[in-house]
Design an enzyme around this catalytic site. Sequence first.
Site, PDB file in Angstrom:
ATOM      1  N   CYS A  44     -16.794   0.165  15.857  1.00 38.14           N
ATOM      2  CA  CYS A  44     -16.667  -0.272  14.458  1.00 38.14           C
ATOM      3  C   CYS A  44     -15.654   0.648  13.782  1.00 38.14           C
ATOM      4  CB  CYS A  44     -18.025  -0.287  13.762  1.00 38.14           C
ATOM      5  SG  CYS A  44     -18.833   1.316  13.619  1.00 38.14           S
ATOM      6  N   ASP A  78     -19.666  -5.061   7.363  1.00 31.07           N
ATOM      7  CA  ASP A  78     -19.775  -3.629   7.108  1.00 31.07           C
ATOM      8  C   ASP A  78     -20.818  -3.394   6.006  1.00 31.07           C
ATOM      9  OD1 ASP A  78     -19.426  -1.019   6.443  1.00 31.07           O
ATOM     10  OD2 ASP A  78     -17.257  -1.140   6.152  1.00 31.07           O
ATOM     11  N   ARG A  97     -22.511   0.394  12.200  1.00 33.14           N
ATOM     12  CA  ARG A  97     -22.702  -0.749  13.089  1.00 33.14           C
ATOM     13  C   ARG A  97     -22.691  -0.407  14.576  1.00 33.14           C
ATOM     14  NH1 ARG A  97     -17.960  -3.962  10.352  1.00 33.14           N
ATOM     15  NH2 ARG A  97     -17.263  -1.795  10.229  1.00 33.14           N
TER      16      ARG A  97
END
Length: 155
Positions: free
Chosen positions: A8, A126, A14
């Site tokens: 990420c 996000d 994440r």
Amino acid sequence: MQKILFVCLGNICRSPLGEGIMLHFIEEKNLHHSLQVDSAGTAGYHINEAPDHRTIANAKKNGVDISKLRARKFSAEDFDAFDKIYVMDDSNYKDVLCLAKNTSHKNKVDYLLNVLHPNQNKHVPDPYYGNENDFEEVFQLVYKACEKILEDITP
Ligand code: 4NP
């Protein structure tokens, strides 16, 4: 031995979930000899930091401990070290592909959610500027994708 890397932007929200959830499954199903996982960020803002406290708390609530993971930056060497590189969004995809030196490298990269929705290039959003629900949504998305990865590896 299948080697999987989750990527990420910051490697604190994440992608550590991808790594942590897979490590949880590896432990639970004793897959240490068939599966190796790691995670990285395309940006270096959070190198050596633990995951975001909100991600740690949400994962813990869902039975997964990611508190010991530490952030690192994605590097071109990762293309040779891993078989599969799963990214979360378009910007990760673009940043990772920029470092690919050949087609074999490029072919290792895919959107994580394509394991559930082939070719749709859906994002794991996000959650950094989001609320608790956003963190929960991200957990569920990554968890379902990890379950599918596991299913495909160990039918
Ligand atoms: P991640 O989330 O890419 O899922 O780890 C973010 C973490 C940090 C920042 C942005 C996204 N940041 O701007 O510091």
